[in-house]
Scaffold this motif. Structure first.
Motif, PDB file in Angstrom:
ATOM      1  N   ASN A  32       0.938  -1.409   0.060  1.00 34.09           N
ATOM      2  CA  ASN A  32       0.041  -0.129   0.042  1.00 34.09           C
ATOM      3  C   ASN A  32       0.781   1.193  -0.141  1.00 34.09           C
ATOM      4  OD1 ASN A  32       0.928   0.004   2.636  1.00 34.09           O
ATOM      5  ND2 ASN A  32      -0.983   0.447   3.609  1.00 34.09           N
ATOM      6  N   GLN A  35      -1.498   3.740  -3.020  1.00 35.20           N
ATOM      7  CA  GLN A  35      -2.764   3.052  -2.631  1.00 35.20           C
ATOM      8  C   GLN A  35      -3.875   3.326  -3.816  1.00 35.20           C
ATOM      9  OE1 GLN A  35      -3.875   4.386   1.129  1.00 35.20           O
ATOM     10  NE2 GLN A  35      -3.031   2.519   2.119  1.00 35.20           N
ATOM     11  N   SER A  36      -3.782   4.070  -4.614  1.00 36.64           N
ATOM     12  CA  SER A  36      -4.789   4.413  -5.571  1.00 36.64           C
ATOM     13  C   SER A  36      -4.434   4.942  -7.109  1.00 36.64           C
ATOM     14  CB  SER A  36      -5.792   5.620  -5.206  1.00 36.64           C
ATOM     15  OG  SER A  36      -6.510   6.152  -5.877  1.00 36.64           O
ATOM     16  N   HIS A  49      -2.091   9.145  -3.964  1.00 38.70           N
ATOM     17  CA  HIS A  49      -2.673   8.634  -2.660  1.00 38.70           C
ATOM     18  C   HIS A  49      -1.532   7.541  -2.277  1.00 38.70           C
ATOM     19  CE1 HIS A  49      -6.116   6.503  -0.243  1.00 38.70           C
ATOM     20  NE2 HIS A  49      -5.207   7.164   0.483  1.00 38.70           N
ATOM     21  N   SER A  51       0.987   6.026   1.308  1.00 42.35           N
ATOM     22  CA  SER A  51       1.094   5.474   2.647  1.00 42.35           C
ATOM     23  C   SER A  51       2.610   5.118   3.188  1.00 42.35           C
ATOM     24  CB  SER A  51       0.318   4.547   3.084  1.00 42.35           C
ATOM     25  OG  SER A  51       0.374   3.944   4.473  1.00 42.35           O
ATOM     26  N   GLY A  58      -3.302   5.823   4.758  1.00 42.75           N
ATOM     27  CA  GLY A  58      -2.567   6.784   3.691  1.00 42.75           C
ATOM     28  C   GLY A  58      -2.929   8.261   3.844  1.00 42.75           C
ATOM     29  N   ASN A  80      -7.952  10.988   3.497  1.00 45.58           N
ATOM     30  CA  ASN A  80      -7.440   9.911   2.826  1.00 45.58           C
ATOM     31  C   ASN A  80      -8.706   9.577   1.921  1.00 45.58           C
ATOM     32  OD1 ASN A  80      -9.211   7.789   3.945  1.00 45.58           O
ATOM     33  ND2 ASN A  80      -8.065   8.187   5.709  1.00 45.58           N
TER      34      ASN A  80
END
Length: 520
Positions: A32, A35-36, A49, A51, A58, A80
């Motif tokens: 992660n 994360q996005s 995004h 973490s 995150g 987040n």
């Protein structure tokens, strides 16, 4: 007569992965770290995004393309799941979740990052740029609704964030905005749309149905409007005429009619956009792509295979986009606005494509692809080439696909067993060509790039002595080294090498230099 040295290259190595370097190990060994897939470039920084802690939701990170410049955005450590990132020029708007959903705005500085208004009880379904420093928001007045029923505006202040009007809609997030005459146009491209296209200046009084605006300008060919799009001083409006026929009208800044677009020459579909090339105006109508020649007024159909929801980009008067054949096979293509200049780019095709992303770095195009087994990959090609090649994957299925260019650095996310999901960069961190040539006194140059048959390196009046030339493949592996001493010209045959990126590193008593070449 000067003797020419010939460097013979014998190479069976693959060049599948050009030299990629870890940009930042955000969360060592953890998946992660990134994360996005949501990301955006704003004022020379890539927002994403990330973490840096295990089992953590995150927050928003930014990077300028360097490791030391990759940091969590100050003051937002508890925020987040950000969404709806919209660049409004001087301001970046987004929704973040910090216990509740909130509308945020930033000017790129910690002190200029503000919490504007809570959105927990009135969810946002879409955000659209209005103009410099302002956005439009489609809002649900309560959480039980399936689609928005209010149009809001924000200028980045609490006082400037308010509802403009109630709206009637039938879909959640299928709205497109554009700008014309200093105002925003909005329409819904869904097939069951009940939304009446609007024109707005961001005020209550200055927001009205586009049809009313047209009638006030004595444009009365259309009885109803289904779609519209503005580009600079041009406007296309589509709908039904008084006799029930579907057609579109191309208007100038004074609302004067330039061209009627109707069957059989033109077919009107739900999604309409305009793109400008030198001498040509590209008109997208659903999967159909048309070219309007501005000098003659002629309209021609370039393709009926454009993917309607595609990402598309323009580089040096060439339009790049994704297309789909009737057989269901997806591919990448380019056009200069003419039928003879519309070409498929070879190298990738697939029956699967769920994301679209096109990025440019210099004269290179990078585009997201997908295999039939749903592995997302990156392909690349040179602007003067019609053949794409594999550049990288994202490290497996269902991974974040951050892929963008910031400060002339291509940044992408990738999962590895050692690092987890992290950000990578290309090219390697080394001096730019201008600085390298200054170090060598501009004495070394490539005669041509890209290359097909051979690389020709030439030195100027200062002949190198006690130098070394190293050829490196796309994986960073040294293929061949040779001494260079007292000669001014070198020919490197590359006819039998696979297409792709190669590096030439040159060290002489006068300085050093790195060249990046592309073998077609």
């Amino acid at each position: 007569m000067k003797k020419h040295f010939i460097l013979m290259l014998i190479c069976g190595l693959s060049v599948d992965l050009p030299a990629q370097h870890l940009l930042k190990d955000l969360n060592p060994g953890n998946e992660n770290g990134v994360q996005s897939s949501k990301n955006i470039v704003f004022k020379g920084k890539l927002y994403f995004h990330g973490s840096d802690k295990p089992n953590n939701a995150g927050t928003i990170w930014t990077t300028d393309g360097t490791s030391e410049g990759t940091i969590a955005l100050p003051n937002l450590s508890l925020v987040n799941n950000f969404d709806f990132m919209t660049d409004a020029g001087s301001k970046l708007f987004f929704q973040g979740f910090g216990f509740v959903k909130v509308l945020y705005v930033t000017d790129g500085t910690p002190s200029g990052t503000l919490n504007l208004i809570g959105l927990e009880t009135m969810p946002m379904t879409q955000m659209l740029k209005l103009d410099e420093g302002r956005v439009l928001m489609l809002i649900k007045s309560n959480t039980t609704l399936t689609h928005p029923d209010q149009l809001w505006v924000s200028n980045g202040t609490l006082a400037g964030t308010f509802k403009i009007r109630d709206i009637l809609t039938s879909s959640s997030d299928t709205y497109i905005s554009s700008n014309f005459n200093g105002k925003a146009l909005i329409y819904d491209f869904s097939s069951n749309s009940t939304f009446e296209p609007l024109i707005t200046d961001g005020t209550v009084e200055g927001t009205k149905p586009l049809l009313d605006e047209l009638l006030s300008k004595n444009v009365d060919e259309l009885q109803s409007i289904s779609n519209c799009y503005g580009l600079n001083d041009l406007l296309i409006v589509g709908g039904k005429t008084k006799n029930g026929a579907e057609e579109a009208i191309l208007l100038n800044q004074q609302f004067q009619k330039i061209k009627e677009l109707k069957a059989p020459e033109f077919n009107l579909f739900g999604r309409v956009r305009l793109y400008s090339l030198s001498g040509h105006l590209l008109i997208q109508s659903g999967s159909h792509l048309y070219s309007y020649e501005t000098a003659t007024g002629d309209l021609s159909r370039l393709s009926t295979f454009l993917i309607a929801a595609t990402d598309s980009k323009i580089l040096k008067d060439r339009f790049y986009a994704y297309f789909k054949e009737t057989s269901g096979i997806n591919y990448f293509a380019v056009t200069d606005g003419t039928q003879q200049g519309t070409h498929k780019i070879d190298g990738w095709q697939s029956s699967v494509i769920s994301e679209y992303n096109i990025q440019f770095r210099g004269d290179s195009i990078y585009y997201l692809t997908e295999t039939n087994t749903q592995i997302k990959e990156i392909y690349t090609c040179h602007i003067d080439s019609l053949t794409g090649r594999y550049f990288s994957d994202f490290g497996g299925r269902f991974r974040p696909t951050v892929m963008n260019v910031v400060n002339d650095i291509f940044v992408f996310s990738r999962n590895t067993a050692e690092e987890g999901v992290e950000l990578y960069r290309f090219p390697m961190a080394e001096p730019s060509s201008s600085r390298e040539e200054k170090e060598l006194g501009s004495e070394c140059r490539l005669v041509q790039n890209p290359v097909r048959d051979y690389v020709q390196l030439e030195f100027g009046t200062t002949i190198p002595t006690n130098g070394k030339l190293t050829l490196i493949d796309g994986n960073g592996r040294t293929i061949r080294q040779m001494n260079i001493n007292g000669e001014s010209r070198y020919f490197i045959p590359v006819t039998d090498l696979p297409s792709g990126w190669y590096y030439i590193k040159i060290y002489t008593t006068n300085g050093q230099e790195s060249k990046i070449i592309f073998k077609e």
